[in-house]
Scaffold this active site. Sequence first.
Site, PDB file in Angstrom:
ATOM      1  N   ALA A   1      75.631 -59.746  27.702  1.00 42.17           N
ATOM      2  CA  ALA A   1      75.381 -60.364  26.611  1.00 42.17           C
ATOM      3  C   ALA A   1      74.660 -61.605  26.986  1.00 42.17           C
ATOM      4  O   ALA A   1      73.877 -61.878  25.675  1.00 42.17           O
ATOM      5  CB  ALA A   1      76.922 -60.699  25.502  1.00 42.17           C
ATOM      6  N   THR A   2      75.078 -62.214  27.656  1.00 42.38           N
ATOM      7  CA  THR A   2      73.979 -63.409  28.261  1.00 42.38           C
ATOM      8  C   THR A   2      72.516 -63.056  28.067  1.00 42.38           C
ATOM      9  O   THR A   2      71.801 -63.877  27.388  1.00 42.38           O
ATOM     10  CB  THR A   2      74.327 -64.126  29.489  1.00 42.38           C
ATOM     11  OG1 THR A   2      76.002 -64.483  29.334  1.00 42.38           O
ATOM     12  CG2 THR A   2      73.658 -65.154  29.761  1.00 42.38           C
TER      13      THR A   2
ATOM     14  N   ASN B   1      84.508 -66.322  19.951  1.00 42.83           N
ATOM     15  CA  ASN B   1      85.123 -66.036  21.244  1.00 42.83           C
ATOM     16  C   ASN B   1      86.508 -66.865  21.387  1.00 42.83           C
ATOM     17  O   ASN B   1      87.290 -66.495  22.126  1.00 42.83           O
ATOM     18  CB  ASN B   1      84.361 -66.155  22.424  1.00 42.83           C
ATOM     19  CG  ASN B   1      83.095 -67.098  22.539  1.00 42.83           C
ATOM     20  OD1 ASN B   1      82.598 -67.541  21.727  1.00 42.83           O
ATOM     21  ND2 ASN B   1      83.390 -67.957  23.514  1.00 42.83           N
TER      22      ASN B   1
ATOM     23  N   GLN C   1      82.414 -59.905  20.732  1.00 40.74           N
ATOM     24  CA  GLN C   1      83.846 -60.207  20.378  1.00 40.74           C
ATOM     25  C   GLN C   1      84.144 -59.148  19.086  1.00 40.74           C
ATOM     26  O   GLN C   1      85.383 -58.804  18.942  1.00 40.74           O
ATOM     27  CB  GLN C   1      84.101 -61.564  20.119  1.00 40.74           C
ATOM     28  CG  GLN C   1      84.068 -62.590  20.982  1.00 40.74           C
ATOM     29  CD  GLN C   1      85.237 -62.531  22.283  1.00 40.74           C
ATOM     30  OE1 GLN C   1      86.147 -61.883  22.032  1.00 40.74           O
ATOM     31  NE2 GLN C   1      84.681 -63.036  23.267  1.00 40.74           N
TER      32      GLN C   1
ATOM     33  N   ALA D   1      79.919 -54.850  28.061  1.00 36.24           N
ATOM     34  CA  ALA D   1      80.950 -53.898  28.207  1.00 36.24           C
ATOM     35  C   ALA D   1      82.225 -54.626  28.626  1.00 36.24           C
ATOM     36  O   ALA D   1      83.448 -53.756  28.330  1.00 36.24           O
ATOM     37  CB  ALA D   1      80.379 -52.972  29.493  1.00 36.24           C
ATOM     38  N   HIS D   2      82.230 -55.538  29.525  1.00 31.42           N
ATOM     39  CA  HIS D   2      83.576 -56.154  29.914  1.00 31.42           C
ATOM     40  C   HIS D   2      84.313 -56.793  29.059  1.00 31.42           C
ATOM     41  O   HIS D   2      85.597 -57.174  29.441  1.00 31.42           O
ATOM     42  CB  HIS D   2      83.182 -57.211  31.174  1.00 31.42           C
ATOM     43  CG  HIS D   2      82.565 -58.519  30.759  1.00 31.42           C
ATOM     44  ND1 HIS D   2      83.597 -59.653  30.852  1.00 31.42           N
ATOM     45  CD2 HIS D   2      81.424 -59.011  30.667  1.00 31.42           C
ATOM     46  CE1 HIS D   2      82.864 -60.769  30.397  1.00 31.42           C
ATOM     47  NE2 HIS D   2      81.821 -60.233  30.058  1.00 31.42           N
TER      48      HIS D   2
ATOM     49  N   THR E   1      65.457 -50.530  37.304  1.00 31.50           N
ATOM     50  CA  THR E   1      66.280 -49.428  37.685  1.00 31.50           C
ATOM     51  C   THR E   1      67.789 -49.452  36.886  1.00 31.50           C
ATOM     52  O   THR E   1      68.295 -50.313  37.110  1.00 31.50           O
ATOM     53  CB  THR E   1      66.418 -49.188  39.157  1.00 31.50           C
ATOM     54  OG1 THR E   1      65.214 -48.910  39.604  1.00 31.50           O
ATOM     55  CG2 THR E   1      67.248 -47.758  39.363  1.00 31.50           C
TER      56      THR E   1
ATOM     57  N   CYS F   1      88.902 -79.346  31.430  1.00 33.19           N
ATOM     58  CA  CYS F   1      89.358 -80.242  32.430  1.00 33.19           C
ATOM     59  C   CYS F   1      89.124 -79.523  33.621  1.00 33.19           C
ATOM     60  O   CYS F   1      89.006 -80.306  34.786  1.00 33.19           O
ATOM     61  CB  CYS F   1      91.123 -80.395  32.571  1.00 33.19           C
ATOM     62  SG  CYS F   1      91.592 -81.418  31.119  1.00 33.19           S
TER      63      CYS F   1
HETATM   64  C1  LIG Z   1      81.527 -63.248  26.559  1.00 30.07           C
HETATM   65  C2  LIG Z   1      80.450 -63.525  25.778  1.00 30.07           C
HETATM   66  C3  LIG Z   1      79.030 -63.554  26.018  1.00 30.07           C
HETATM   67  C4  LIG Z   1      78.569 -63.472  27.333  1.00 30.07           C
HETATM   68  O1  LIG Z   1      78.695 -62.233  27.802  1.00 30.07           O
HETATM   69  P1  LIG Z   1      78.373 -61.717  29.323  1.00 30.07           P
HETATM   70  O2  LIG Z   1      78.226 -60.333  29.279  1.00 30.07           O
HETATM   71  O3  LIG Z   1      79.639 -62.267  30.113  1.00 30.07           O
HETATM   72  O4  LIG Z   1      77.107 -62.279  29.631  1.00 30.07           O
HETATM   73  C5  LIG Z   1      78.263 -63.836  25.054  1.00 30.07           C
HETATM   74  N1  LIG Z   1      78.743 -64.097  23.714  1.00 30.07           N
HETATM   75  C6  LIG Z   1      79.898 -63.989  23.392  1.00 30.07           C
HETATM   76  C7  LIG Z   1      80.568 -64.269  22.129  1.00 30.07           C
HETATM   77  C8  LIG Z   1      81.092 -63.875  24.432  1.00 30.07           C
HETATM   78  O5  LIG Z   1      82.290 -63.814  24.178  1.00 30.07           O
END
Ligand SMILES: *Cc1c(COP(=O)(O)O)cnc(C)c1O
Length: 405
Positions: free
Chosen positions: A74-75, A154, A182, A203-204, A243, A329
């Site tokens: 998602a980044t 998130n 989310q 996906a994660h 790819t 922290c």
């Molecule tokens: C985790 C998260 C991302 C980043 O996703 P990645 O696949 O880890 O790059 C972006 N936006 C939100 C709201 C997230 O919780």
Amino acid sequence: MSKMPVYMDNNATTRTDPRVVDAMLPYFTEKYGNAASRNHPFGWHAEEAVETARGQIAAIIGASAKEIIFTSGATESNNLAIKGVAAMYKKKGNHIVTQATEHKAVLDTCKRLERDGFQVTYLPVDKYGQVHAEQVREALTEKTVLVSIMAANNEIGSLLPIKDIGRLCKEKGVLFHTDAVQAVGKVPLDVEAMGIDLLSLTAHKIYGPKGIGALYVRKKDPRVRLEPQIDGGGHERGMRSGTLPVPLIVGLGTACDIAKNEMGEEVARTFALRERLRNGIMSKLPESYLNGHPTERLPGNANISFAYVEGEGLMMGIKDVAVSSGSACTSASLEPSYVLRALGVGDELAHSSIRFGIGRFNTEAEVDFVVELVTREVTRLREMSPLYEMVQAGIDLKSIEWAGH
Ligand SMILES: *Cc1c(COP(=O)(O)O)cnc(C)c1O
């Protein structure tokens, strides 16, 4: 109790569902072709698997398969959506609207665009972490090319009114992007009904593998065009070369398929566990506060601040549960979470906040263990706190003149 520590940080990442792993495995060892190889069955099988996954991903957001672009997560999806629109539509305008509690992948992308001459409006959120369509309406100008507002936060779990915002954007003819990482699998999403033009997912966070995500890019009414951020072989309609990681794509597709089929049941289960956790903790601990919206929030998320305890001590005390804290922290800075700050939560309460993220694999026994643990530790830390002692004795802390440190 099963394994220690108990994993309750499902807003940060999730365990890959064993069913997802099973679906992926053959694509490492047997069906390892390049999906772009047109001349042999290895390539054909890979391509077929990729197209199946594209359909599974499209289905969970009401899109069509051709509108799904694969990315590394998602980044990257957020970067591609925002920078891609900014570069493609810069003749039309240079203004973007977003909001204060977006993920850094949105905020820092916008900041970079500001350095390149773009103007960005960061809308403030209310005390629940929500922005409203009226705020967006007032922020729009002749130069606005994109509105980017997340579907669910998130950290605090608050849901944002993306349907209202999407409809407004349609009415105004401005493109609408949403970071729905989310929300996927937890909240019904439909790009048509919600007026969404671009949508990021990964996906994660939904029990799939790390390193694969997707960007939905609307193909008609309007057809969204993006300036690619990675050049190369012209994969993914030219928007994202490279790819395709077939095993990861199969994992993302399978994760979406499971999430879609099991959403109703899973939402009910995680919501019940979240309520058990929240009521368990908050009924036993006075001066504990839920951050985010009380009801319009992700089913598995509870973000709670505990007055009169010190954040670091609390995290040490509850290390048998894997959670996140509102205090950064661990990093070099001592800044509290910018999300909690945007809600108006004071620094003290932000530092002592804990994000509990309940997910598919959590059990009732784990929740009961965590309630016990947190209640015991907060009580123990408060017993050691001179401030708490004063409050118990009825002293108004605001009336005290503190010596400067
Ligand atoms: C985790 C998260 C991302 C980043 O996703 P990645 O696949 O880890 O790059 C972006 N936006 C939100 C709201 C997230 O919780």
